[in-house]
Design a protein around this motif. Sequence first.
Motif, PDB file in Angstrom:
ATOM      1  N   PRO A 198      69.112  37.698  25.081  1.00 37.54           N
ATOM      2  CA  PRO A 198      68.922  39.156  25.016  1.00 37.54           C
ATOM      3  C   PRO A 198      69.779  39.845  26.067  1.00 37.54           C
ATOM      4  CG  PRO A 198      66.811  38.005  24.992  1.00 37.54           C
ATOM      5  CD  PRO A 198      67.842  36.977  25.317  1.00 37.54           C
ATOM      6  N   SER A 199      70.064  41.121  25.845  1.00 35.52           N
ATOM      7  CA  SER A 199      70.817  41.882  26.836  1.00 35.52           C
ATOM      8  C   SER A 199      69.923  42.186  28.031  1.00 35.52           C
ATOM      9  CB  SER A 199      71.352  43.177  26.219  1.00 35.52           C
ATOM     10  OG  SER A 199      70.281  43.946  25.699  1.00 35.52           O
ATOM     11  N   GLY A 200      70.554  42.593  29.119  1.00 31.69           N
ATOM     12  CA  GLY A 200      69.804  42.942  30.318  1.00 31.69           C
ATOM     13  C   GLY A 200      69.429  41.763  31.179  1.00 31.69           C
ATOM     14  N   VAL A 201      70.069  40.607  30.967  1.00 29.32           N
ATOM     15  CA  VAL A 201      69.792  39.409  31.755  1.00 29.32           C
ATOM     16  C   VAL A 201      71.106  38.848  32.278  1.00 29.32           C
ATOM     17  CG1 VAL A 201      68.820  37.078  31.763  1.00 29.32           C
ATOM     18  CG2 VAL A 201      67.781  38.855  30.346  1.00 29.32           C
ATOM     19  N   GLY A 202      71.148  38.556  33.543  1.00 31.15           N
ATOM     20  CA  GLY A 202      72.321  37.937  34.137  1.00 31.15           C
ATOM     21  C   GLY A 202      71.916  37.047  35.284  1.00 31.15           C
ATOM     22  N   VAL A 203      72.895  36.357  35.826  1.00 27.20           N
ATOM     23  CA  VAL A 203      72.648  35.399  36.896  1.00 27.20           C
ATOM     24  C   VAL A 203      73.657  35.621  38.015  1.00 27.20           C
ATOM     25  CG1 VAL A 203      72.696  32.942  37.534  1.00 27.20           C
ATOM     26  CG2 VAL A 203      71.693  33.656  35.347  1.00 27.20           C
ATOM     27  N   LEU A 204      73.169  35.641  39.228  1.00 25.40           N
ATOM     28  CA  LEU A 204      74.024  35.554  40.405  1.00 25.40           C
ATOM     29  C   LEU A 204      73.667  34.269  41.132  1.00 25.40           C
ATOM     30  CD1 LEU A 204      76.042  36.597  42.548  1.00 25.40           C
ATOM     31  CD2 LEU A 204      74.093  37.722  43.663  1.00 25.40           C
ATOM     32  N   TYR A 205      74.604  33.343  41.170  1.00 27.07           N
ATOM     33  CA  TYR A 205      74.463  32.183  42.048  1.00 27.07           C
ATOM     34  C   TYR A 205      74.991  32.568  43.413  1.00 27.07           C
ATOM     35  CZ  TYR A 205      76.183  28.106  44.572  1.00 27.07           C
ATOM     36  OH  TYR A 205      76.472  27.189  45.564  1.00 27.07           O
ATOM     37  N   GLY A 206      74.243  32.221  44.443  1.00 27.62           N
ATOM     38  CA  GLY A 206      74.713  32.420  45.801  1.00 27.62           C
ATOM     39  C   GLY A 206      74.401  31.190  46.630  1.00 27.62           C
ATOM     40  N   ARG A 207      75.402  30.705  47.339  1.00 33.34           N
ATOM     41  CA  ARG A 207      75.146  29.583  48.236  1.00 33.34           C
ATOM     42  C   ARG A 207      74.057  29.980  49.227  1.00 33.34           C
ATOM     43  NH1 ARG A 207      78.134  25.191  48.783  1.00 33.34           N
ATOM     44  NH2 ARG A 207      79.914  26.124  47.710  1.00 33.34           N
ATOM     45  N   LYS A 208      73.105  29.106  49.468  1.00 32.66           N
ATOM     46  CA  LYS A 208      71.901  29.467  50.225  1.00 32.66           C
ATOM     47  C   LYS A 208      72.239  30.099  51.566  1.00 32.66           C
ATOM     48  CE  LYS A 208      67.328  29.320  50.623  1.00 32.66           C
ATOM     49  NZ  LYS A 208      67.128  29.915  51.956  1.00 32.66           N
ATOM     50  N   PHE A 230      66.285  39.519  46.495  1.00 35.37           N
ATOM     51  CA  PHE A 230      67.250  40.277  45.701  1.00 35.37           C
ATOM     52  C   PHE A 230      66.708  40.643  44.317  1.00 35.37           C
ATOM     53  CE2 PHE A 230      69.539  37.502  48.631  1.00 35.37           C
ATOM     54  CZ  PHE A 230      70.227  38.457  49.372  1.00 35.37           C
ATOM     55  N   GLU A 231      65.404  40.486  44.114  1.00 36.08           N
ATOM     56  CA  GLU A 231      64.818  40.772  42.809  1.00 36.08           C
ATOM     57  C   GLU A 231      63.712  41.820  42.935  1.00 36.08           C
ATOM     58  OE1 GLU A 231      63.695  37.190  40.746  1.00 36.08           O
ATOM     59  OE2 GLU A 231      65.701  36.321  40.910  1.00 36.08           O
ATOM     60  N   GLY A 232      64.053  42.951  43.514  1.00 35.24           N
ATOM     61  CA  GLY A 232      63.089  44.022  43.694  1.00 35.24           C
ATOM     62  C   GLY A 232      62.680  44.657  42.381  1.00 35.24           C
ATOM     63  N   GLY A 233      61.395  44.972  42.245  1.00 33.88           N
ATOM     64  CA  GLY A 233      60.902  45.611  41.034  1.00 33.88           C
ATOM     65  C   GLY A 233      60.600  44.600  39.944  1.00 33.88           C
ATOM     66  N   THR A 234      60.133  45.111  38.817  1.00 34.39           N
ATOM     67  CA  THR A 234      59.781  44.249  37.687  1.00 34.39           C
ATOM     68  C   THR A 234      60.996  44.056  36.798  1.00 34.39           C
ATOM     69  OG1 THR A 234      57.501  45.068  37.738  1.00 34.39           O
ATOM     70  CG2 THR A 234      58.232  43.949  35.734  1.00 34.39           C
ATOM     71  N   HIS A 235      61.468  42.843  36.742  1.00 35.26           N
ATOM     72  CA  HIS A 235      62.639  42.529  35.934  1.00 35.26           C
ATOM     73  C   HIS A 235      62.283  42.439  34.453  1.00 35.26           C
ATOM     74  CE1 HIS A 235      65.713  40.768  38.996  1.00 35.26           C
ATOM     75  NE2 HIS A 235      65.221  41.920  39.394  1.00 35.26           N
ATOM     76  N   ALA A 236      63.300  42.260  33.628  1.00 35.48           N
ATOM     77  CA  ALA A 236      63.098  42.018  32.187  1.00 35.48           C
ATOM     78  C   ALA A 236      62.681  40.556  32.024  1.00 35.48           C
ATOM     79  CB  ALA A 236      64.382  42.314  31.422  1.00 35.48           C
ATOM     80  N   PHE A 237      61.464  40.255  32.462  1.00 38.73           N
ATOM     81  CA  PHE A 237      61.072  38.850  32.583  1.00 38.73           C
ATOM     82  C   PHE A 237      60.908  38.169  31.229  1.00 38.73           C
ATOM     83  CE2 PHE A 237      57.275  41.507  32.990  1.00 38.73           C
ATOM     84  CZ  PHE A 237      56.426  40.983  32.010  1.00 38.73           C
ATOM     85  N   ALA A 238      60.505  38.913  30.200  1.00 38.96           N
ATOM     86  CA  ALA A 238      60.412  38.297  28.878  1.00 38.96           C
ATOM     87  C   ALA A 238      61.790  37.868  28.394  1.00 38.96           C
ATOM     88  CB  ALA A 238      59.774  39.262  27.884  1.00 38.96           C
ATOM     89  N   GLU A 239      62.784  38.712  28.642  1.00 33.65           N
ATOM     90  CA  GLU A 239      64.151  38.389  28.238  1.00 33.65           C
ATOM     91  C   GLU A 239      64.704  37.242  29.080  1.00 33.65           C
ATOM     92  OE1 GLU A 239      62.877  41.404  28.512  1.00 33.65           O
ATOM     93  OE2 GLU A 239      63.074  42.062  26.428  1.00 33.65           O
ATOM     94  N   ILE A 240      64.327  37.193  30.358  1.00 29.17           N
ATOM     95  CA  ILE A 240      64.749  36.075  31.207  1.00 29.17           C
ATOM     96  C   ILE A 240      64.175  34.766  30.683  1.00 29.17           C
ATOM     97  CG2 ILE A 240      64.405  35.047  33.497  1.00 29.17           C
ATOM     98  CD1 ILE A 240      64.641  37.929  34.629  1.00 29.17           C
ATOM     99  N   ILE A 241      62.919  34.785  30.299  1.00 28.12           N
ATOM    100  CA  ILE A 241      62.296  33.583  29.740  1.00 28.12           C
ATOM    101  C   ILE A 241      62.997  33.181  28.445  1.00 28.12           C
ATOM    102  CG2 ILE A 241      60.163  32.672  28.726  1.00 28.12           C
ATOM    103  CD1 ILE A 241      58.664  34.523  30.765  1.00 28.12           C
ATOM    104  N   ALA A 242      63.307  34.175  27.602  1.00 33.51           N
ATOM    105  CA  ALA A 242      64.026  33.884  26.358  1.00 33.51           C
ATOM    106  C   ALA A 242      65.413  33.315  26.650  1.00 33.51           C
ATOM    107  CB  ALA A 242      64.146  35.152  25.513  1.00 33.51           C
TER     108      ALA A 242
END
Length: 428
Positions: A245-255, A294-306
């Motif tokens: 679904p749209s509205g989902v992305g990933v940022l990898y960051g070295r710890k 870095f994940e402030g607020g309620t994300h599009a968690f259903a779309e993330i799960i999908a």
Amino acid sequence: MSTQALSQSSSFAQSVSAPFDVERVRADFPALQQQVNGQPLIYLDTAASCHKPALLLPHLERLYLHEYAKPYENHPMSKAITAQKEEARQKVADLINASKDEVVFVRGCTEGINLVATCFERAMLQPGDEVLVTQMAHHSNYLPWEMACRQNKAILQVLPITPSGEIDLDQFEQALTNKTRIVAIEHSSHVLGTINPIKQMVELAHRRNIPVLVDGAQAAPHMPVDMQELGCDFYTFSGHKMGSPSGVGVLYGRKEWLDKLPPYQLGEDMVETVSIARTLSSPDSKFASAPMRFEGGTHAFAEIIAFGHVVDYLQQIGRQQIQEYEESLLHYATEKMQPLDRVTIIGTAPEKEPLVSFTIDGIKAQDAESWFNKHTGIALRAGELSAQPLMKALSLEGVVRISFGFFNTTQEIDTFVDALHTCIREQA
């Protein structure tokens, strides 16, 4: 879709083997079964966004109608959703060979780049510092750094490309200075198709202790990406280009880098304690550790799960198998198009993602696009492609681009080439 249908749809990939069974794949994408202008849809715009497999719908339906609850709360439904979201995070971490706490969910690649650029603007950049980007950058990997530099009176350096559309590593190394604070580069170009030598570029930057952000929007959908192999400090990509679904992305960051950066957006779930500050210079609020910081607020968690289920789907088919099949489409299309009169392919690097950009002598790119939109069922894209600095460097007003996904076929390429012949003839 029933549970039985979902099982049949999501398990098909286990039987896919060489040769790549593209017809089996296509059956999972209902959009490909429709007609446009009375002709079968041929979707050659995956570089912009990818069509969605049918398996998404039952997951989203179940999440929204039966399992919906805000994550990170204490009641059972919330705990179940939290577990599913964190399972999706682990799937992404496994996909890119990273640790789970190095995976930050964002709305897309654009937000991932903005997150890092904004954090550098706030905490890392000083007047006179330099940020190095490339001439092939998408606007989304140019504008955030332009703004960050403007805010801090830093200097945005733009690395040129070779006539074939590649990065000259010697020139890249020379552009790195003791003032360079970060390099922001494309894993592959959305216009030229060029796959950049990221590992070597990272090694050169790291010799000077310069961090590297990689825009993986175009590469991640088409090839296996391994954070340990690439060695970069940040890598970001969008789910919608991979079938999610749209509205989902990933940022990898070295710890170690995520731990250095300040928060990006402030809100719920990214803070541990909030209290009235005694002084503005010494606030009492304490923020959560990465990735939650870095994940402030309620994300599009259903779309993330999908998205996590789409990752399963791609893994079942085989990331390497997808890459090899799409490379075969690229080679086939290139061989068909190179001999065409009046057609010039833009970007001739030996290593390319599955797209071909081209110009037609005597026909404007957007006029060609309009012809295809009116007379065919072929979806493609034309224009500046959110790359105005690159177009100026190439002295072009625009290009026509066709881009492939693992559901495209050589027969569709044949149909496109026939249509291209007709377009050129009718607009001569």
